[in-house]
Design a protein around this motif. Sequence first.
Motif, PDB file in Angstrom:
ATOM      1  N   ARG A  27      -2.793   5.780  14.887  1.00 23.11           N
ATOM      2  CA  ARG A  27      -1.742   4.959  14.304  1.00 23.11           C
ATOM      3  C   ARG A  27      -1.506   3.862  15.335  1.00 23.11           C
ATOM      4  O   ARG A  27      -0.981   4.106  16.415  1.00 23.11           O
ATOM      5  N   THR A  28      -1.932   2.655  15.045  1.00 21.64           N
ATOM      6  CA  THR A  28      -1.933   1.603  16.073  1.00 21.64           C
ATOM      7  C   THR A  28      -0.554   0.957  16.194  1.00 21.64           C
ATOM      8  O   THR A  28       0.211   0.914  15.236  1.00 21.64           O
ATOM      9  N   PRO A  29      -0.243   0.433  17.378  1.00 23.59           N
ATOM     10  CA  PRO A  29       1.065  -0.211  17.574  1.00 23.59           C
ATOM     11  C   PRO A  29       1.197  -1.537  16.821  1.00 23.59           C
ATOM     12  O   PRO A  29       0.197  -2.218  16.571  1.00 23.59           O
ATOM     13  N   LEU A  30       2.436  -1.852  16.484  1.00 20.31           N
ATOM     14  CA  LEU A  30       2.784  -3.154  15.896  1.00 20.31           C
ATOM     15  C   LEU A  30       3.677  -3.834  16.924  1.00 20.31           C
ATOM     16  O   LEU A  30       4.767  -3.352  17.210  1.00 20.31           O
ATOM     17  N   ILE A 158     -11.983   1.493   0.762  1.00 19.44           N
ATOM     18  CA  ILE A 158     -10.799   0.671   0.506  1.00 19.44           C
ATOM     19  C   ILE A 158      -9.520   1.477   0.792  1.00 19.44           C
ATOM     20  O   ILE A 158      -8.599   0.994   1.457  1.00 19.44           O
ATOM     21  N   ALA A 159      -9.488   2.723   0.328  1.00 20.86           N
ATOM     22  CA  ALA A 159      -8.305   3.568   0.538  1.00 20.86           C
ATOM     23  C   ALA A 159      -8.078   3.814   2.035  1.00 20.86           C
ATOM     24  O   ALA A 159      -6.942   3.789   2.516  1.00 20.86           O
ATOM     25  N   GLY A 160      -9.166   4.034   2.768  1.00 17.85           N
ATOM     26  CA  GLY A 160      -9.035   4.254   4.213  1.00 17.85           C
ATOM     27  C   GLY A 160      -8.437   3.032   4.903  1.00 17.85           C
ATOM     28  O   GLY A 160      -7.493   3.154   5.695  1.00 17.85           O
ATOM     29  N   GLN A 161      -8.941   1.854   4.577  1.00 18.86           N
ATOM     30  CA  GLN A 161      -8.405   0.630   5.214  1.00 18.86           C
ATOM     31  C   GLN A 161      -6.940   0.421   4.808  1.00 18.86           C
ATOM     32  O   GLN A 161      -6.130  -0.094   5.578  1.00 18.86           O
ATOM     33  N   GLY A 162      -6.595   0.856   3.584  1.00 20.86           N
ATOM     34  CA  GLY A 162      -5.227   0.669   3.087  1.00 20.86           C
ATOM     35  C   GLY A 162      -4.180   1.434   3.875  1.00 20.86           C
ATOM     36  O   GLY A 162      -2.987   1.113   3.805  1.00 20.86           O
ATOM     37  N   THR A 163      -4.613   2.449   4.649  1.00 14.16           N
ATOM     38  CA  THR A 163      -3.637   3.218   5.433  1.00 14.16           C
ATOM     39  C   THR A 163      -2.919   2.330   6.447  1.00 14.16           C
ATOM     40  O   THR A 163      -1.821   2.657   6.891  1.00 14.16           O
ATOM     41  N   ILE A 164      -3.520   1.199   6.785  1.00 12.98           N
ATOM     42  CA  ILE A 164      -2.855   0.242   7.690  1.00 12.98           C
ATOM     43  C   ILE A 164      -1.523  -0.214   7.098  1.00 12.98           C
ATOM     44  O   ILE A 164      -0.515  -0.325   7.804  1.00 12.98           O
ATOM     45  N   ALA A 165      -1.506  -0.453   5.789  1.00 10.51           N
ATOM     46  CA  ALA A 165      -0.288  -0.963   5.149  1.00 10.51           C
ATOM     47  C   ALA A 165       0.823   0.082   5.148  1.00 10.51           C
ATOM     48  O   ALA A 165       2.013  -0.264   5.247  1.00 10.51           O
ATOM     49  N   LEU A 166       0.470   1.368   5.041  1.00 11.93           N
ATOM     50  CA  LEU A 166       1.500   2.416   5.082  1.00 11.93           C
ATOM     51  C   LEU A 166       2.223   2.360   6.429  1.00 11.93           C
ATOM     52  O   LEU A 166       3.452   2.446   6.498  1.00 11.93           O
ATOM     53  N   GLU A 167       1.437   2.214   7.487  1.00 13.40           N
ATOM     54  CA  GLU A 167       2.027   2.157   8.828  1.00 13.40           C
ATOM     55  C   GLU A 167       2.878   0.895   8.998  1.00 13.40           C
ATOM     56  O   GLU A 167       3.988   0.937   9.532  1.00 13.40           O
ATOM     57  N   LEU A 168       2.352  -0.224   8.510  1.00  9.69           N
ATOM     58  CA  LEU A 168       3.076  -1.502   8.651  1.00  9.69           C
ATOM     59  C   LEU A 168       4.453  -1.426   8.000  1.00  9.69           C
ATOM     60  O   LEU A 168       5.458  -1.809   8.602  1.00  9.69           O
ATOM     61  N   GLU A 170       6.192   1.201   7.050  1.00 11.82           N
ATOM     62  CA  GLU A 170       7.110   2.198   7.615  1.00 11.82           C
ATOM     63  C   GLU A 170       7.880   1.585   8.778  1.00 11.82           C
ATOM     64  O   GLU A 170       9.069   1.804   8.938  1.00 11.82           O
ATOM     65  N   GLU A 171       7.157   0.818   9.580  1.00 16.25           N
ATOM     66  CA  GLU A 171       7.814   0.241  10.746  1.00 16.25           C
ATOM     67  C   GLU A 171       8.646  -0.976  10.404  1.00 16.25           C
ATOM     68  O   GLU A 171       9.699  -1.207  10.979  1.00 16.25           O
ATOM     69  N   ARG A 172       8.138  -1.802   9.485  1.00 11.77           N
ATOM     70  CA  ARG A 172       8.860  -3.011   9.093  1.00 11.77           C
ATOM     71  C   ARG A 172       8.917  -3.113   7.570  1.00 11.77           C
ATOM     72  O   ARG A 172       8.136  -3.838   6.953  1.00 11.77           O
ATOM     73  N   PRO A 173       9.888  -2.394   6.975  1.00  8.49           N
ATOM     74  CA  PRO A 173      10.008  -2.446   5.510  1.00  8.49           C
ATOM     75  C   PRO A 173      10.377  -3.841   5.019  1.00  8.49           C
ATOM     76  O   PRO A 173      10.298  -4.107   3.818  1.00  8.49           O
ATOM     77  N   ASP A 174      10.773  -4.717   5.943  1.00  5.42           N
ATOM     78  CA  ASP A 174      11.209  -6.069   5.556  1.00  5.42           C
ATOM     79  C   ASP A 174      10.081  -7.097   5.640  1.00  5.42           C
ATOM     80  O   ASP A 174      10.326  -8.306   5.519  1.00  5.42           O
ATOM     81  N   LEU A 175       8.857  -6.670   5.844  1.00  2.87           N
ATOM     82  CA  LEU A 175       7.757  -7.641   5.983  1.00  2.87           C
ATOM     83  C   LEU A 175       7.674  -8.564   4.767  1.00  2.87           C
ATOM     84  O   LEU A 175       7.728  -8.106   3.624  1.00  2.87           O
ATOM     85  N   ALA A 176       7.510  -9.861   5.041  1.00  2.00           N
ATOM     86  CA  ALA A 176       7.360 -10.844   3.960  1.00  2.00           C
ATOM     87  C   ALA A 176       5.891 -11.134   3.676  1.00  2.00           C
ATOM     88  O   ALA A 176       5.533 -11.522   2.570  1.00  2.00           O
ATOM     89  N   LYS A 196       1.595  -3.834  -1.919  1.00  2.00           N
ATOM     90  CA  LYS A 196       2.256  -4.318  -3.143  1.00  2.00           C
ATOM     91  C   LYS A 196       2.821  -3.170  -3.971  1.00  2.00           C
ATOM     92  O   LYS A 196       3.756  -3.368  -4.746  1.00  2.00           O
ATOM     93  N   ALA A 197       2.251  -1.965  -3.811  1.00  2.00           N
ATOM     94  CA  ALA A 197       2.825  -0.808  -4.499  1.00  2.00           C
ATOM     95  C   ALA A 197       4.181  -0.454  -3.879  1.00  2.00           C
ATOM     96  O   ALA A 197       5.123  -0.054  -4.568  1.00  2.00           O
ATOM     97  N   ILE A 198       4.284  -0.629  -2.564  1.00  2.00           N
ATOM     98  CA  ILE A 198       5.520  -0.267  -1.857  1.00  2.00           C
ATOM     99  C   ILE A 198       6.534  -1.405  -1.919  1.00  2.00           C
ATOM    100  O   ILE A 198       7.726  -1.204  -2.077  1.00  2.00           O
TER     101      ILE A 198
END
Length: 348
Positions: A27-30, A158-168, A170-176, A196-198
Amino acid sequence: MPAGSDPHPRLADIEEARARVARFALRTPLVPSALTRAGGPDILLKLEILQPTGSFKIRGASNAILALSEERRARGVVCCSTGNHGRAVAHVARSLGIPAVVCLSSLVPGGKVEGVRAAGADIRRIGSSQDEAQAEAERLAGAEGLTLIPPFDHPDVIAGQGTIALELLEERPDLAAVVVPLSGGGLIAGIALAAKAIRPGIRIVGVSMERGAAMAASLRAGRPVEVAEEASLADSLGGGIGLANRWTFRLCRDLVDEVVLLTEDEIYAGMRTMFFEERLIAEGASAVGHAALLGGRFRPAGPTALVLSGRNVDMRQFAAIAAGDPIRNVGGPSPQTSGSTLGSGRNG
Ligand SMILES: *Cc1c(COP(=O)(O)O)cnc(C)c1O
């Protein structure tokens, strides 16, 4: 079934991928970017450069390989790659004790070839384009009973790469917005699907180099098209999307809000900013978000994450860029024009 109507991964698949991917990927840092300006929106860096094997590709590769039956795993896997996917496949395969063959074209830089070799794969240097390496990987899959692990156009990748967005989120629900290096589109499709699902209003911006931007050309044409592959500082972004593309073209058409194309000079400037301002070492493909922001080609309207996708750069080349020296071995002088900003395929 008409081409392109295969079901694509859903948020649930990406959440499921997370458990599998966790066996291999961090889980990489932001972290805050030096490009954040006083009073301006937060600019954040998602440090996929810190992944084992040096790029986010470990996520898609591990998800796809771990989804195989024991029997198929035992027979081995094969892939084509611009370098980073092959290294990830080799790493995962070796950890699981299964054979891996990686097909690499002559455009893949020597350092990346060595990275794949060191990870334990059987390497085949073949052809002068990613498309030729792809054809050889397909041939080997048929002839030797190996399972093809595609670099981008596969639901598990595609699903594996998408796990990046779950982490993003979670940390910043306000991302634009999320700014994503774009080649075959597995990374951006996975991120866009989950993000976009979240958070439906989030903007997903793809960035490619002008030279041989196959997805951008395909979005413009309204169907997958071929473009000539050329050497670029963003070597990981080279290669076609496949005329028989099944998933990523359609997902990019439907989910990517904007595609920015960069000149080699802009990528060069992005790499210098990466070094002198962020104090990070990353490959050209990772610097395209910086280049887009610096060049004013993307204007952040709220908290924005840039995905730094990989760090597997030739260090002599990187040192030369840091020193401000001209780079000759990536295809001669850079294109004269400023790049263009395309709308998504929908608006032509
Ligand atoms: C593969 C890769 C990309 C592009 O990913 P796609 O899924 O092909 O769009 C971007 N950056 C790096 C470092 C890569 O290895």
